[in-house]
Design a protein around this motif. Structure first.
Motif, PDB file in Angstrom:
ATOM      1  N   PRO A 159       8.800-111.053   3.668  1.00  0.00           N
ATOM      2  CA  PRO A 159       8.801-112.342   2.969  1.00  0.00           C
ATOM      3  C   PRO A 159      10.092-112.699   2.249  1.00  0.00           C
ATOM      4  N   GLU A 160      10.617-111.804   1.454  1.00  0.00           N
ATOM      5  CA  GLU A 160      11.809-112.135   0.669  1.00  0.00           C
ATOM      6  C   GLU A 160      13.016-112.358   1.569  1.00  0.00           C
ATOM      7  N   GLN A 161      13.225-111.452   2.520  1.00  0.00           N
ATOM      8  CA  GLN A 161      14.358-111.602   3.433  1.00  0.00           C
ATOM      9  C   GLN A 161      14.172-112.826   4.334  1.00  0.00           C
ATOM     10  N   SER A 162      12.949-113.048   4.800  1.00  0.00           N
ATOM     11  CA  SER A 162      12.696-114.213   5.647  1.00  0.00           C
ATOM     12  C   SER A 162      13.054-115.499   4.927  1.00  0.00           C
ATOM     13  N   ALA A 163      12.638-115.611   3.670  1.00  0.00           N
ATOM     14  CA  ALA A 163      12.925-116.825   2.897  1.00  0.00           C
ATOM     15  C   ALA A 163      14.424-117.030   2.738  1.00  0.00           C
ATOM     16  N   ARG A 164      15.157-115.960   2.525  1.00  0.00           N
ATOM     17  CA  ARG A 164      16.606-116.072   2.343  1.00  0.00           C
ATOM     18  C   ARG A 164      17.282-116.541   3.627  1.00  0.00           C
ATOM     19  N   TRP A 165      16.847-116.009   4.766  1.00  0.00           N
ATOM     20  CA  TRP A 165      17.477-116.387   6.022  1.00  0.00           C
ATOM     21  C   TRP A 165      17.048-117.781   6.478  1.00  0.00           C
ATOM     22  N   VAL A 166      15.814-118.152   6.198  1.00  0.00           N
ATOM     23  CA  VAL A 166      15.395-119.523   6.511  1.00  0.00           C
ATOM     24  C   VAL A 166      16.263-120.512   5.744  1.00  0.00           C
ATOM     25  N   ALA A 167      16.552-120.214   4.492  1.00  0.00           N
ATOM     26  CA  ALA A 167      17.418-121.084   3.693  1.00  0.00           C
ATOM     27  C   ALA A 167      18.821-121.173   4.299  1.00  0.00           C
ATOM     28  N   LYS A 168      19.319-120.048   4.799  1.00  0.00           N
ATOM     29  CA  LYS A 168      20.638-120.051   5.449  1.00  0.00           C
ATOM     30  C   LYS A 168      20.610-120.899   6.718  1.00  0.00           C
ATOM     31  N   VAL A 228      21.079 -89.775  23.689  1.00  0.00           N
ATOM     32  CA  VAL A 228      20.509 -88.575  23.094  1.00  0.00           C
ATOM     33  C   VAL A 228      19.042 -88.749  22.734  1.00  0.00           C
ATOM     34  N   GLY A 229      18.531 -89.991  22.819  1.00  0.00           N
ATOM     35  CA  GLY A 229      17.114 -90.185  22.554  1.00  0.00           C
ATOM     36  C   GLY A 229      16.806 -91.496  21.869  1.00  0.00           C
ATOM     37  N   VAL A 230      15.543 -91.610  21.473  1.00  0.00           N
ATOM     38  CA  VAL A 230      15.000 -92.820  20.857  1.00  0.00           C
ATOM     39  C   VAL A 230      14.546 -92.493  19.437  1.00  0.00           C
ATOM     40  N   VAL A 231      14.872 -93.367  18.496  1.00  0.00           N
ATOM     41  CA  VAL A 231      14.483 -93.181  17.096  1.00  0.00           C
ATOM     42  C   VAL A 231      13.587 -94.337  16.669  1.00  0.00           C
ATOM     43  N   PRO A 232      12.317 -94.071  16.364  1.00  0.00           N
ATOM     44  CA  PRO A 232      11.461 -95.142  15.831  1.00  0.00           C
ATOM     45  C   PRO A 232      11.746 -95.366  14.344  1.00  0.00           C
ATOM     46  N   ILE A 233      11.847 -96.619  13.961  1.00  0.00           N
ATOM     47  CA  ILE A 233      11.987 -96.979  12.551  1.00  0.00           C
ATOM     48  C   ILE A 233      10.607 -97.418  12.081  1.00  0.00           C
ATOM     49  N   GLU A 234       9.954 -96.576  11.306  1.00  0.00           N
ATOM     50  CA  GLU A 234       8.561 -96.812  10.936  1.00  0.00           C
ATOM     51  C   GLU A 234       8.414 -98.091  10.117  1.00  0.00           C
ATOM     52  N   GLY A 235       7.587 -99.018  10.647  1.00  0.00           N
ATOM     53  CA  GLY A 235       7.374-100.292   9.987  1.00  0.00           C
ATOM     54  C   GLY A 235       8.507-101.267  10.168  1.00  0.00           C
ATOM     55  N   GLY A 236       9.511-100.871  10.956  1.00  0.00           N
ATOM     56  CA  GLY A 236      10.703-101.684  11.116  1.00  0.00           C
ATOM     57  C   GLY A 236      10.468-102.946  11.917  1.00  0.00           C
ATOM     58  N   SER A 237      11.260-103.972  11.614  1.00  0.00           N
ATOM     59  CA  SER A 237      11.204-105.246  12.303  1.00  0.00           C
ATOM     60  C   SER A 237      12.221-105.260  13.441  1.00  0.00           C
ATOM     61  N   HIS A 238      12.377-106.415  14.084  1.00  0.00           N
ATOM     62  CA  HIS A 238      13.423-106.582  15.087  1.00  0.00           C
ATOM     63  C   HIS A 238      14.800-106.419  14.440  1.00  0.00           C
ATOM     64  N   ALA A 239      14.911-106.842  13.194  1.00  0.00           N
ATOM     65  CA  ALA A 239      16.159-106.721  12.437  1.00  0.00           C
ATOM     66  C   ALA A 239      16.048-105.563  11.453  1.00  0.00           C
ATOM     67  N   SER A 240      15.740-104.384  11.947  1.00  0.00           N
ATOM     68  CA  SER A 240      15.461-103.250  11.059  1.00  0.00           C
ATOM     69  C   SER A 240      16.636-102.824  10.182  1.00  0.00           C
ATOM     70  N   PRO A 241      17.912-102.995  10.575  1.00  0.00           N
ATOM     71  CA  PRO A 241      18.978-102.666   9.608  1.00  0.00           C
ATOM     72  C   PRO A 241      18.889-103.513   8.340  1.00  0.00           C
ATOM     73  N   LEU A 242      18.319-104.708   8.467  1.00  0.00           N
ATOM     74  CA  LEU A 242      18.149-105.598   7.323  1.00  0.00           C
ATOM     75  C   LEU A 242      16.913-105.236   6.514  1.00  0.00           C
ATOM     76  N   THR A 243      15.800-104.971   7.184  1.00  0.00           N
ATOM     77  CA  THR A 243      14.529-104.787   6.491  1.00  0.00           C
ATOM     78  C   THR A 243      14.222-103.329   6.145  1.00  0.00           C
ATOM     79  N   HIS A 244      14.784-102.385   6.907  1.00  0.00           N
ATOM     80  CA  HIS A 244      14.518-100.960   6.681  1.00  0.00           C
ATOM     81  C   HIS A 244      15.828-100.171   6.733  1.00  0.00           C
ATOM     82  N   PRO A 245      16.768-100.510   5.843  1.00  0.00           N
ATOM     83  CA  PRO A 245      18.104 -99.914   5.935  1.00  0.00           C
ATOM     84  C   PRO A 245      18.155 -98.418   5.682  1.00  0.00           C
TER      85      PRO A 245
END
Length: 259
Positions: A159-168, A228-245
């Motif tokens: 929610p918080e990040q979404s609102a910020r990017w929608v404003a942008k 070397v493999g696959v790393v799941p980001i638990e609960g991560g979004s499509h933009a996981s560096p932003l939401t789950h840094p």
């Protein structure tokens, strides 16, 4: 605010400097360098470079059609501008398309790839239709609530990040979406060339990403000879560096230390 004249574009970038390995971050469509604010924490160990692709952020583009090969040459041109001989590339979604092409164009310069939410080949016909309609309406009607809400839910879903990017998004000229959207939807399929990439790679995906899942990540991993493999980001979004840094930064640090 630093800019570089590269391939007829005035490319905006930020560079932490330092003696560590250069780590270049490339963002997804409708995003910009600000999606990697939390990755600046890696600057103590690496030389962190973030930049805005054509049609995004503060970069001033010539408005002409371009491809991800052009974006890859922009990325390599930025390395030239900064005097960087070799770098590791981190690409999210379309940034991954750029990073893979840069690795094909300059195999001696790209020493590692970290690909986040990046498809192996083309969009599915269904996705092509969906994105074509979404971006077409975005250009014609502007970033209205109906469109920004859907796109934010698919890519950010916090929610918080979404609102910020929608404003942008609401502050930007909707016509700037036209060339990036065309580039995305008309990109060439390089899946048959991925085994030519010689550097180590890792694939990351968010477990809550509705656009890119475990099967997609495994497909990309198998296509890359030195992945070397696959790393799941638990609960991560499509933009996981932003939401789950925290998870993303830890995965990047581990991958780079291992190689």
């Amino acid at each position: 605010m630093p800019f570089a004249e590269i391939n007829g574009q005035r490319v905006h970038y930020e560079d932490s400097g330092g003696e560590g390995l250069a780590l270049v971050f490339s963002h997804g469509i409708l995003m910009d360098h600000e999606m990697f604010a939390a990755q600046q924490e890696l600057a103590g160990e690496y030389r962190v470079i973030i930049w805005d692709a054509r049609g995004h952020g503060l970069t001033e583009s010539d408005g002409k059609p371009f491809s991800y090969w052009d974006a890859a040459r922009d990325c390599l041109g930025l390395l030239d501008h900064l005097g960087v001989d070799q770098a590791a590339l981190v690409g999210v979604a379309q940034g991954g398309f750029t990073a893979m092409r840069a690795a094909l164009l300059a195999p001696d310069r790209i020493v590692a790839l970290a690909l986040v939410s990046t498809l192996t080949g083309d969009e599915s016909p269904r996705a092509q239709t969906f994105y074509g309609q979404l971006f077409g309406r975005w250009i014609a009607e502007g970033p209205i609530d109906e469109l920004t809400t859907v796109f934010a839910a698919l890519t950010i879903n916090e929610p918080e990040q979404s609102a910020r990017w929608v404003a942008k998004w609401r502050e930007r000229d909707p016509e700037l979406v036209a060339e990036p959207a065309t580039c995305l939807l008309e990109r060439d399929d390089i899946s048959e060339r991925l085994r030519q990439i010689r550097c180590p790679a890792v694939v990351l995906y968010g477990t809550a990403d509705p656009l890119f899942g475990a099967e997609d990540a495994e497909e990309l991993s198998e296509a890359l000879r030195y992945c070397v493999g696959v790393v799941p980001i638990e609960g991560g979004s499509h933009a996981s560096p932003l939401t789950h840094p925290e998870q993303v930064n830890a995965a990047l640090s581990y991958f780079l230390s291992e190689i």
